[in-house]
Design an enzyme around this catalytic site. Structure first.
Site, PDB file in Angstrom:
ATOM      1  N   SER B 156       0.844  -1.193   0.000  1.00 42.32           N
ATOM      2  CA  SER B 156       0.000   0.000   0.000  1.00 42.32           C
ATOM      3  C   SER B 156       0.887   1.254   0.000  1.00 42.32           C
ATOM      4  O   SER B 156       1.765   1.361  -0.853  1.00 42.32           O
ATOM      5  CB  SER B 156      -0.955  -0.036   1.193  1.00 42.32           C
ATOM      6  N   ASP B 322      -8.535  -6.283  -5.011  1.00 45.02           N
ATOM      7  CA  ASP B 322      -8.174  -4.962  -4.473  1.00 45.02           C
ATOM      8  C   ASP B 322      -8.796  -3.896  -5.364  1.00 45.02           C
ATOM      9  O   ASP B 322      -8.398  -3.729  -6.511  1.00 45.02           O
ATOM     10  CB  ASP B 322      -6.642  -4.833  -4.460  1.00 45.02           C
ATOM     11  N   HIS B 355      -8.042  -4.916  -0.683  1.00 44.70           N
ATOM     12  CA  HIS B 355      -6.742  -4.278  -0.457  1.00 44.70           C
ATOM     13  C   HIS B 355      -6.030  -4.864   0.760  1.00 44.70           C
ATOM     14  O   HIS B 355      -4.801  -4.985   0.782  1.00 44.70           O
ATOM     15  CB  HIS B 355      -6.960  -2.777  -0.277  1.00 44.70           C
TER      16      HIS B 355
END
Lengths: 383, 383
Positions: B156, B322, B355
C-alpha cells in the site's frame, strides 16, 4: 417533438387522519396522519388504464418533471425522461410522482409536526421500510381512483419501490420497471450508508434528532452526501470528469480540503445538499434501503420463491459500471424471475457513468423504456 | 521452523539538528530537526549487503515484528512476514523499519514539539510527500552505515515508498518490492481520502489543527477510518465476513448506528483507531499519498519515461479483489518497466480479501517474496 410538461405544481393530500384509519407499518406500528406531496403530468384516460407511477431515489422528491416557477428554471429531477414525446410520454400517459414517507419534501417525515406533541417528530418518527413507502403510494393511487397502474418505474431506491409494488400488490400493476436497483443491498452498500449515518448522529448538532429550529447537523449530512456521491460515480467517470487535476497552479498547496478538483466537487455537492435535505430523513430513508430484502420478506430467504408472487411484466435495467448496485444484482432478480417463468426483459446498458447512469444514459434507456411501456399499454387488460 | 524475533524495542535518532543540516522537502521548505523512530531485527553482515528496509502503510509504525512487552502481546504489524524462517528471514537478513515523517508513532510529525515555539506543530507542520518519507529513511540508512540496501519492501503506501526509493536512489538498492500499490492514486481514491480529511477538518474539535492537550477531533478521525476500512475490504470479503446479518434478533430495531454487523464492525474500527492515531497525521499522510504521481515527478507525465531511472530488480504484487489500488494500476507499472527492458517480476495474487489482502494472503505472498529476496541476495554485487 419532445417537449416539456411546462409549469407544474405540487399537490398535497392527507390520509389516515383518524386513529381507526392509521396504516400499519412493516414494523407493526400503527401510524397517521400521513400527508403526501405529489405531482401529476398528462391526463388519465377514461378507462383509467394509462397511469404510470414514477418512484424517486434517495434524494428525490415529487417534482419529477416540468418547472415550478418559470420555464428555464431548474426542471424536475427526471425531466429528461418525462414529457410530451419523451420515454414516459405525457401525451399518452398519466404520470404520478410522490415524495416518499420519511422524506423531507412535503410527505410526512421526521421533520413534520407530530400532531400529538405539536413538535417535529425527529427521532420519534417510526422506522419505515420500502414496503411502507409503497403502502403510502397505494393510498394515493386509490385516492386518484386508479385500480391498476400501467407501470411503476424507478431507478435506484425508486427501482426497489417498483419491485416492491410487483410483490406487494401483484394485481395492481400491469408492469414494473426496475432500473439500477437491487433486491437487497450488499454489506458494502450498507457500510457506506452506515458511515454516512454515523457522521450525522455524531455531529454535535444532531442532538438526538431534535435540532429543528436550531443549528442542523450540516457537517454530518454533508459528509454523508460526499460518501454517497463517490458511490454514484465510477472510477472511469471520475477519471474523465476530474482526472488528477489540481485546482491551483501550485504543485504543493496547503489546503487539506479542496486542492484536487474532485475534492472541490464533493465539497460543493455536500454543501449544496444540506440546503435541500433533512438529516433525519437521510437516516430513515437510508435505513429503509438497508432493510430492503426481497428474499427474506417474500420468499423465506429465497429470491426465486419470492418471485412466484409476481404477476406483472417486468423490465430490469442495469448499467455496466454501476458498482453500488452492480449488474450482478439485477441479474439475480432476472434469473429468479426466469426460473419462475415470468415475463421479464433485461438490459445491461454499457456506460461509464456508474450508478448515476440511470439519470444520464438517457438515450438508450429512453428507447428501452418507451418500447416496453408502449407494448404494455397495447396489451393492457380491458374491462 | 518459523519463529518470532522476540522482544524488540523502538530506537530513536535525530537528524538535521542544525539549520545547515536541514533537509529540503519536496515543497522546497528546509526542515529540521527530524527524530526517527525505528526498529531493527536480525544482524547486519560484515559486507553490509543483507539489509532490508520495510516501509509501512498509512496506519503503520516502526514496530513491524516481534513484541514490545512479553511474547503473547500483540505482535508487530507484519510479524507474519518477518522473523526467523519467515518470508523476510531474520536469520539471513538485517531488517529495518522506521515510522514515516508526518506520522505519529515516534518520528517527527504534526504532534511533535516545534523547538522554535515549544508547542506542537499542528497545521504549521510542512506539507510532506512520499519522496520526503524516503529522504528521511535515507538519512537513517546512512546513519546505520549501509551503502546499498538489498531490498526495499512495502505494501500500500509502503509500496509507494519502495517504488519511490527505486526512482530517487536507484544506486542505493538492489531490489524493490512493490505490493498492492500504485504509481498514482485514482480520483476515486483521492475522493475517499478527501472525505475523510473533510470529516476531520470540519470536526469542531479540530480547531485549525491546534487540539493537543484538549479534546481531539475523534469523531472526524473515526469517520475517516470507517471510510478507509470499507475501501480496504472487498464486496466479497464483506459478504463472507458479515453478510447482511443483524446484531439483534429484532427484524426492525431502531439503532441508526449499529444494527447490522458490518455497522458495528466499522464503528469499532473507527473508535479503536482514534486511540492510536493522530488526526493531523491522518491529514498529512493521506495528502502525501494523493500527491504521489511517479509520471509527473520523474517522467514529465510519462510513466514509461520515469521508469528509465530504475536500476534495481523489481517485484510487483497485486491482489485480484483490491479495488482501492486495483491490479490494473500495478500492471501499468509493470508494463512501463517492461517497455524500458527492466528486470521485473509480477504476480497478481487471487484473493477475495480486497486491499487488505497484502496483510492476509500471507502464504503465497511469502513464497513469492522470499524467493525474490533470496535470488537477489545470491546475485548481489560484492565489493
Amino acid at each position: 417533438m419532445k417537449g416539456s410538461v411546462g409549469i407544474v405544481e405540487t399537490k398535497y393530500v392527507t390520509f389516515a387522519n383518524n386513529e381507526k384509519d392509521f396504516i400499519k407499518l412493516d414494523s407493526g406500528k400503527e401510524f397517521g396522519p400521513i400527508t403526501v406531496a405529489y405531482e401529476t403530468y398528462g391526463n388519465l384516460n377514461s378507462e383509467k388504464s394509462n397511469a404510470i407511477l414514477v418512484c424517486h431515489a434517495l434524494s428525490g422528491n415529487a417534482h419529477a418533471a416540468g418547472f415550478h416557477k418559470s420555464i428555464g428554471h431548474k426542471p424536475g429531477w427526471w425531466d429528461d425522461a418525462i414529457g410530451p414525446g419523451k420515454a414516459i410520454d405525457t401525451d399518452k400517459y398519466f404520470v404520478i410522482c410522490s415524495n416518499v414517507i420519511g422524506g423531507c419534501a412535503g410527505t410526512t417525515g421526521p421533520s413534520s409536526i407530530n400532531p400529538e406533541t405539536g413538535k417535529p417528530y425527529g427521532a420519534t418518527f417510526p422506522v419505515i421500510t420500502i414496503g411502507d413507502m409503497v403502502k403510502v403510494q397505494k393510498l394515493l393511487i386509490d385516492y386518484l381512483g386508479i385500480d391498476k397502474l400501467l407501470t411503476v418505474i424507478g431507478g435506484s431506491m425508486g427501482g426497489m419501490q417498483a419491485l416492491e409494488w410487483a410483490l406487494r400488490y401483484p394485481d395492481k400493476l400491469q408492469s414494473s420497471i426496475v432500473i439500477a436497483a437491487t433486491s437487497r443491498l450488499s454489506p458494502q452498500s450498507i457500510a457506506f450508508n452506515a458511515v454516512g449515518r454515523n457522521a450525522i448522529i455524531r455531529d454535535e448538532n444532531w442532538n438526538g434528532g431534535d435540532y429543528y429550529g436550531k443549528v442542523p447537523p450540516s457537517v454530518g449530512l454533508s459528509i454523508a452526501r460526499m460518501i454517497g456521491h463517490i458511490t454514484y460515480l465510477s472510477d472511469e467517470s471520475m477519471h474523465k470528469k476530474f482526472g488528477r487535476r489540481l485546482q491551483t497552479r501550485n504543485e504543493f498547496g496547503f489546503d487539506f480540503s479542496k486542492e484536487f478538483q474532485v475534492e472541490s466537487y464533493l465539497e460543493y455537492q455536500g454543501n449544496k445538499f444540506v440546503e435541500i435535505f433533512d438529516a433525519n430523513s437521510y437516516l430513515y430513508v437510508t435505513k429503509a434501503m438497508d432493510y430492503f430484502d426481497v428474499a427474506t420478506s417474500y420468499g423465506k430467504g429465497s429470491l426465486e420463491e419470492a418471485m412466484k408472487l409476481i404477476k406483472s411484466r417486468m423490465l430490469v435495467v442495469s448499467f455496466t459500471s454501476d458498482w453500488l448496485f452492480p449488474p450482478y444484482q439485477s441479474q439475480e432478480i432476472v434469473q429468479a424471475l426466469l426460473k419462475q417463468k415470468k415475463d421479464v426483459t433485461y438490459y445491461n446498458i454499457e456506460s461509464s457513468y456508474g450508478h448515476d447512469a440511470f439519470l444520464l444514459e438517457i438515450e438508450l434507456e429512453e428507447k428501452i423504456i418507451s418500447s416496453f411501456i408502449d407494448a404494455t399499454y397495447e396489451r393492457r387488460e380491458r374491462k
